[in-house]
Design an enzyme around this catalytic site. Sequence first.
Site, short mmCIF file in Angstrom:
data_model
loop_
_atom_site.label_atom_id
_atom_site.label_comp_id
_atom_site.label_asym_id
_atom_site.label_seq_id
_atom_site.Cartn_x
_atom_site.Cartn_y
_atom_site.Cartn_z
N ILE A 175 0.66 -1.10 0.04
CA ILE A 175 -0.04 0.11 0.13
C ILE A 175 0.78 1.15 -0.05
O ILE A 175 1.92 1.46 0.77
CB ILE A 175 -0.95 0.05 1.21
CG1 ILE A 175 -1.58 -1.18 1.30
CG2 ILE A 175 -1.84 1.49 1.16
CD1 ILE A 175 -2.34 -1.54 2.69
N CYS A 176 0.45 2.18 -0.92
CA CYS A 176 1.36 3.51 -0.98
C CYS A 176 0.43 4.49 0.00
O CYS A 176 -0.39 5.03 -0.53
CB CYS A 176 1.63 3.86 -2.41
SG CYS A 176 2.26 5.66 -2.51
N LEU A 177 0.95 4.75 1.22
CA LEU A 177 0.19 5.31 1.98
C LEU A 177 1.23 6.32 2.62
O LEU A 177 2.13 5.58 3.50
CB LEU A 177 -0.64 4.53 3.03
CG LEU A 177 -1.80 5.27 3.98
CD1 LEU A 177 -2.70 6.42 3.30
CD2 LEU A 177 -2.47 4.45 4.74
#
Lengths: 152, 579
Positions: free
Chosen positions: A89-91
Amino acid sequence: MADPAALPRRILKEAQRLRLEPIPGIAVEVSETNLRHFLCVVDGPEGTAYEGGKFKLELFLPAEYPMAPPEVFFRTKIYHPNTDKLGRICLDVLKDKWSPALQIRTILLSVQALMSAPNPDDPLRENVAEHWKTDERGALAVAREWTQKYAM
Amino acid sequence: MTKKSGTAPHLRLPSFDAFASSLDAMTVEALGDDAYYASWFDDSDDAENDDDYVTNADDADDADDGFPDLGLREGLPSETCSASRNSVYVVYEPGDDIKGRRELINRACGVLGTSERDSEALLHFHAWNLEDAVTSWFENERKAREACGLSDPDAQTSEGGMATTTCNICFDDFEPSELVTAGCSHAFCTGCWAGYIASKIGEGLSVVDTRCPMTKCPIKVGEAMMRRFLNEDDAKKFDVYLGRSFVESNVKIQPCTGIDCERSIVFENLPTNPVAVNCTCGKVFCFSCGGDTHHPIPCKVASEWTKKITLDGANSEWMLVNTKPCPKCQRPILKNGGCMHMQCSQCHTSFCWLCSSPWDAGPYACSKRCNQYKRTESNSNENRKKRARESLERYVFYYERYRAHENSGKKALEDVDKFKSSALGFLIELQRTSETQVGFVMKALKQVSSSRQILKWTYAYAYFELADDVRKKNFFEHVQGEMERALELISRMIELDIKAFLPPDPDTEDDEKVALEKAMAYRYPPEEQDKLEKAFEQYKTLLIDRTAVLRKSCDTLCIELENGLLGMSTPIKGSQQDA
């Protein structure tokens, strides 16, 4: 540090609180074999392409936690521009915006919020982001299809 | 002779004022003017002037310039020229960056009346530019605080009535006195602070901008607070990061570009022109672009030139004009003999050099009758070639001179060392004098070396900047010519004339050791001693004067280039001398 006996009180407290005050729409279960390992199920937010789906996530607290962020992965296939095939996840709060004052609870809520508001301008999967940008309606249809196929 | 007093101080005092006042005098006065030249002859106490120069730099060192006392350097000492003269810089040894940083913080505290913590955050935000920091502070203190991560002092009262007694990181409960904030309302226990700050050290340079651990809280953690929670090893790392961040963000500081050198060059006032700086490690580089020094020409021109001479761009131009491709294998072929019958050394194809068609008419002439003019596109091809050839010739002209001065400059630099290691000692012995009395030769050698360095770059400048403006070009060439003449006069003196005062050249048969022994045993013939000492005095006077002239013409050239050759609108008095 990785010795479970030396598990910081903070992790125990967080787990305890998660049990006593569950997050609405998110189920969290501590792994039986590793107290740093959490299995979560996040309900697809209402009014989104993920509505009705139950998305499995895996969350791991590294030895440096809470100075270092938890590692979070989708374990259910999801059509979303800020995730990749491996479930990463790109967070921002999982990376440079991590603060030790954040918790498992806040992180899972952030992931749920990311599902409600995909950000194709900062993509992890280029082709999905491109799809989102050029044909949002089509992209949402695929996302809905995947939700039915993999998350229900 | 009265005129002399107006210009001579410029040599004695490398200060900016004296330098500036000499500017006017210099542009009006002609270089190489006989009268003017004579004035240098009279000023024969010049040797002492040069010594003054050193004292002067030392004096400046004591001045309260706000820098730690680190051995001040006055541009490149006497042998360089204008741009570096009015710019004062110091060399930071490793670790001095931290001292300089502290110095600047203290200065800000003095000016603003702020705490160290406030000054540090403010200066960090303004890339260590004190003027900017002060302006922003006085314009709007509240805004300035907000921008650099300082809490509003009025809102800080909340700390006393801290609502929570739980640490926001470990979730344990504490007495309010055991909890610490960074100046905002977010309290953490000391253990968590230590863990947090240690983890930030692990993140590298960004540790210098550590904020409160609470999500999205912009408040910066002050240096004192950081140090409170750092262990000894991490504190050392923190110092390194503080120093590096200070050097990297501060435009008045450049890290030395020398290999493995960890010093930095620091200017009190940023020079307006590109300026050559000389690190203690011996590396000389341009402060503005970090490249090798190219004083006095702009960084842009120098980098274009360097690109041109290193890139095969110019090479291919040469190939285009001087070679032809083999009609069969296309390898470039250079014609090195008179006959038009060419044979490719690689594929052995025979062809006519003039028309590139196969050579099959026997040994005497091209079978295609290429002596007959035919109106074809090859004609325009010839034109293109002609233009290319002209452009190439122009390039080669400047390039040759650039290279020649570069090579001679390198040799001059070697000569300085050579002179120091051998000839200097012989001279002292033979002339029965002291080291200070023969130091003028070293000065001349150094002046020659730095002048060549400057001259070299002026050719790059001329190549790019003076192609179209004939007036400017003529003026430039006049000034440049004067300098070259002054330079060659000295070169001759220090390379050839000086031999009269030194032991004779060693026999070619002698090996190094024998030659050295012979040289050391050599004495002037007793009947010649007086004569040679007198001659040496004359030599000294002349060389000192000529060095001064060279230095001045060197300055003029630099100033003219820095000012875009504006001096040409001022009448030149001595120009008739050239006629």
